[in-house]
Design a protein around this motif. Structure first.
Motif, PDB file in Angstrom:
ATOM      1  N   THR A  61      -1.166  11.635  -0.448  1.00 35.09           N
ATOM      2  CA  THR A  61      -1.749  12.983  -0.392  1.00 35.09           C
ATOM      3  C   THR A  61      -0.807  14.060  -0.925  1.00 35.09           C
ATOM      4  OG1 THR A  61      -0.988  13.242   1.883  1.00 35.09           O
ATOM      5  CG2 THR A  61      -3.238  12.403   1.559  1.00 35.09           C
ATOM      6  N   SER A  62       0.374  13.683  -1.347  1.00 33.19           N
ATOM      7  CA  SER A  62       1.349  14.647  -1.852  1.00 33.19           C
ATOM      8  C   SER A  62       1.245  14.770  -3.370  1.00 33.19           C
ATOM      9  CB  SER A  62       2.766  14.206  -1.479  1.00 33.19           C
ATOM     10  OG  SER A  62       3.713  14.972  -2.170  1.00 33.19           O
ATOM     11  N   PRO A  63       0.965  15.983  -3.863  1.00 33.47           N
ATOM     12  CA  PRO A  63       0.907  16.151  -5.321  1.00 33.47           C
ATOM     13  C   PRO A  63       2.277  15.973  -5.978  1.00 33.47           C
ATOM     14  CG  PRO A  63       0.595  18.263  -4.208  1.00 33.47           C
ATOM     15  CD  PRO A  63       0.673  17.215  -3.144  1.00 33.47           C
ATOM     16  N   ARG A  64       3.307  16.108  -5.192  1.00 28.15           N
ATOM     17  CA  ARG A  64       4.659  15.975  -5.751  1.00 28.15           C
ATOM     18  C   ARG A  64       5.003  14.507  -6.012  1.00 28.15           C
ATOM     19  NH1 ARG A  64      10.365  17.645  -2.911  1.00 28.15           N
ATOM     20  NH2 ARG A  64      11.669  17.026  -4.663  1.00 28.15           N
ATOM     21  N   TRP A  65       4.685  13.607  -5.076  1.00 28.95           N
ATOM     22  CA  TRP A  65       5.135  12.224  -5.172  1.00 28.95           C
ATOM     23  C   TRP A  65       4.065  11.249  -5.661  1.00 28.95           C
ATOM     24  CZ3 TRP A  65      10.028  12.142  -5.364  1.00 28.95           C
ATOM     25  CH2 TRP A  65      10.783  13.026  -4.605  1.00 28.95           C
ATOM     26  N   TYR A  66       2.789  11.537  -5.448  1.00 26.16           N
ATOM     27  CA  TYR A  66       1.756  10.550  -5.759  1.00 26.16           C
ATOM     28  C   TYR A  66       1.699  10.150  -7.237  1.00 26.16           C
ATOM     29  CZ  TYR A  66      -2.589   8.012  -5.881  1.00 26.16           C
ATOM     30  OH  TYR A  66      -3.518   7.039  -6.075  1.00 26.16           O
ATOM     31  N   PRO A  67       1.910  11.036  -8.190  1.00 25.17           N
ATOM     32  CA  PRO A  67       1.836  10.586  -9.591  1.00 25.17           C
ATOM     33  C   PRO A  67       2.781   9.420  -9.901  1.00 25.17           C
ATOM     34  CG  PRO A  67       1.851  12.957  -9.502  1.00 25.17           C
ATOM     35  CD  PRO A  67       2.102  12.475  -8.106  1.00 25.17           C
ATOM     36  N   TYR A  68       3.881   9.321  -9.192  1.00 26.91           N
ATOM     37  CA  TYR A  68       4.829   8.237  -9.450  1.00 26.91           C
ATOM     38  C   TYR A  68       4.355   6.912  -8.865  1.00 26.91           C
ATOM     39  CZ  TYR A  68       7.797  12.155 -10.628  1.00 26.91           C
ATOM     40  OH  TYR A  68       8.301  13.285 -11.190  1.00 26.91           O
ATOM     41  N   PHE A  69       3.473   6.972  -7.867  1.00 22.51           N
ATOM     42  CA  PHE A  69       3.003   5.760  -7.213  1.00 22.51           C
ATOM     43  C   PHE A  69       1.575   5.401  -7.641  1.00 22.51           C
ATOM     44  CE2 PHE A  69       6.332   7.353  -4.484  1.00 22.51           C
ATOM     45  CZ  PHE A  69       7.042   6.195  -4.195  1.00 22.51           C
ATOM     46  N   LYS A  70       0.942   6.192  -8.467  1.00 23.65           N
ATOM     47  CA  LYS A  70      -0.449   5.970  -8.882  1.00 23.65           C
ATOM     48  C   LYS A  70      -0.595   4.654  -9.632  1.00 23.65           C
ATOM     49  CE  LYS A  70      -2.799   9.555 -10.081  1.00 23.65           C
ATOM     50  NZ  LYS A  70      -3.357  10.690 -10.829  1.00 23.65           N
ATOM     51  N   ILE A  71       0.349   4.300 -10.446  1.00 18.55           N
ATOM     52  CA  ILE A  71       0.284   3.062 -11.242  1.00 18.55           C
ATOM     53  C   ILE A  71       0.234   1.851 -10.323  1.00 18.55           C
ATOM     54  CG2 ILE A  71       1.538   1.634 -12.893  1.00 18.55           C
ATOM     55  CD1 ILE A  71       2.611   4.227 -14.106  1.00 18.55           C
ATOM     56  N   ASN A  72       1.003   1.860  -9.228  1.00 20.78           N
ATOM     57  CA  ASN A  72       1.034   0.720  -8.318  1.00 20.78           C
ATOM     58  C   ASN A  72      -0.315   0.494  -7.658  1.00 20.78           C
ATOM     59  OD1 ASN A  72       3.690   0.298  -8.871  1.00 20.78           O
ATOM     60  ND2 ASN A  72       4.436   1.445  -7.121  1.00 20.78           N
ATOM     61  N   ASN A  73      -1.096   1.540  -7.414  1.00 20.08           N
ATOM     62  CA  ASN A  73      -2.390   1.392  -6.759  1.00 20.08           C
ATOM     63  C   ASN A  73      -3.464   0.884  -7.709  1.00 20.08           C
ATOM     64  OD1 ASN A  73      -1.472   2.123  -4.274  1.00 20.08           O
ATOM     65  ND2 ASN A  73      -1.901   4.298  -4.553  1.00 20.08           N
ATOM     66  N   ILE A  74      -3.324   1.145  -8.988  1.00 17.33           N
ATOM     67  CA  ILE A  74      -4.305   0.676  -9.966  1.00 17.33           C
ATOM     68  C   ILE A  74      -4.176  -0.821 -10.153  1.00 17.33           C
ATOM     69  CG2 ILE A  74      -5.010   0.812 -12.387  1.00 17.33           C
ATOM     70  CD1 ILE A  74      -4.211   3.749 -12.321  1.00 17.33           C
ATOM     71  N   LEU A  75      -2.949  -1.308 -10.207  1.00 18.09           N
ATOM     72  CA  LEU A  75      -2.724  -2.738 -10.455  1.00 18.09           C
ATOM     73  C   LEU A  75      -3.072  -3.569  -9.301  1.00 18.09           C
ATOM     74  CD1 LEU A  75       0.726  -2.559 -12.217  1.00 18.09           C
ATOM     75  CD2 LEU A  75      -1.491  -2.851 -13.269  1.00 18.09           C
ATOM     76  N   ARG A 117       0.845  -1.194   0.000  1.00 17.54           N
ATOM     77  CA  ARG A 117       0.000   0.000   0.000  1.00 17.54           C
ATOM     78  C   ARG A 117       0.876   1.238   0.000  1.00 17.54           C
ATOM     79  NH1 ARG A 117      -3.449  -1.334   5.187  1.00 17.54           N
ATOM     80  NH2 ARG A 117      -1.329  -1.041   5.875  1.00 17.54           N
ATOM     81  N   THR A 118       0.405   2.281  -0.641  1.00 20.59           N
ATOM     82  CA  THR A 118       1.117   3.552  -0.656  1.00 20.59           C
ATOM     83  C   THR A 118       0.817   4.292   0.640  1.00 20.59           C
ATOM     84  OG1 THR A 118       0.827   3.655  -3.044  1.00 20.59           O
ATOM     85  CG2 THR A 118       1.463   5.691  -1.932  1.00 20.59           C
ATOM     86  N   PRO A 119       1.853   4.730   1.355  1.00 17.35           N
ATOM     87  CA  PRO A 119       1.606   5.465   2.601  1.00 17.35           C
ATOM     88  C   PRO A 119       0.783   6.736   2.362  1.00 17.35           C
ATOM     89  CG  PRO A 119       3.905   4.863   2.419  1.00 17.35           C
ATOM     90  CD  PRO A 119       3.265   4.535   1.110  1.00 17.35           C
ATOM     91  N   THR A 120       0.006   7.116   3.355  1.00 20.33           N
ATOM     92  CA  THR A 120      -0.872   8.280   3.251  1.00 20.33           C
ATOM     93  C   THR A 120      -0.091   9.542   2.935  1.00 20.33           C
ATOM     94  OG1 THR A 120      -2.295   7.237   4.871  1.00 20.33           O
ATOM     95  CG2 THR A 120      -2.675   9.560   4.460  1.00 20.33           C
ATOM     96  N   LYS A 121       1.065   9.685   3.528  1.00 22.92           N
ATOM     97  CA  LYS A 121       1.881  10.884   3.307  1.00 22.92           C
ATOM     98  C   LYS A 121       2.239  11.045   1.826  1.00 22.92           C
ATOM     99  CE  LYS A 121       5.990  13.139   5.129  1.00 22.92           C
ATOM    100  NZ  LYS A 121       7.100  13.038   6.072  1.00 22.92           N
ATOM    101  N   ILE A 122       2.506   9.962   1.161  1.00 24.55           N
ATOM    102  CA  ILE A 122       2.845  10.015  -0.270  1.00 24.55           C
ATOM    103  C   ILE A 122       1.576  10.159  -1.096  1.00 24.55           C
ATOM    104  CG2 ILE A 122       3.774   8.670  -2.200  1.00 24.55           C
ATOM    105  CD1 ILE A 122       5.831   7.560  -0.252  1.00 24.55           C
TER     106      ILE A 122
END
Length: 152
Positions: A138-152, A131-136
């Motif tokens: 909710t961050s517009p800076r880092w979340y786009p890089y982790f968005k793919i992992n949450n979809i899969l 799971r992606t930590p909440t801090k990441i």
């Protein structure tokens, strides 16, 4: 007579003179005392770990008999050298200058501590949750890089 002395000097092996290592030892001890007795912020910078967890880690290694003090090197110093290499991605040659130890000594204790950490990997490392930590998240800076992992 003069020629004979000169020939003897040429055939002799050069003498290696060892000076007292007092200054080197004092520098090393001062550096170690600084690492062990500094505040938590400095400990985080140097060891990538606060003082209390560092002391617990050393105590765990010592109490289980996984690492022992040698004549010249304490378990604290062995672990500090290991953490310095791993935490700062330093080469052993750099740590050699920082801790005022020979390359062979640094290498030997690095391997010993690495082996002990490997032995305790089940206790020391947590498996990733996926799971992606909440801090990441909710961050517009880092979340786009982790968005793919949450979809899969």
């Amino acid at each position: 007579m003069l020629v004979h002395k000169r020939v003897v000097r040429l055939n002799e092996k050069p003498r290696i003179r060892y000076g007292p290592m007092l200054i080197r030892d004092q520098e090393r001890i001062a550096n170690l005392n600084y690492i062990y007795n500094c505040n938590d912020i400095e400990a985080l910078w140097m060891l990538r770990m606060k003082r209390a967890p560092f002391a617990r880690l050393v105590q765990t290694f010592r109490s289980r008999g996984l690492l022992q003090d040698s004549i010249h090197t304490s378990v604290e110093e062995q672990v500090a050298m290991f953490l310095h290499v791993v935490g700062h991605n330093q080469r052993l040659r750099v740590v050699h200058n920082t801790f005022r130890r020979s390359m062979e000594t640094i290498s030997r204790y690095f391997k010993q501590v690495l082996y002990v950490v490997g032995e305790l990997k089940g206790e020391m490392f947590k498996s990733p949750t996926g799971r992606t930590p909440t801090k990441i998240r909710t961050s517009p800076r880092w979340y786009p890089y982790f968005k793919i992992n949450n979809i899969l």
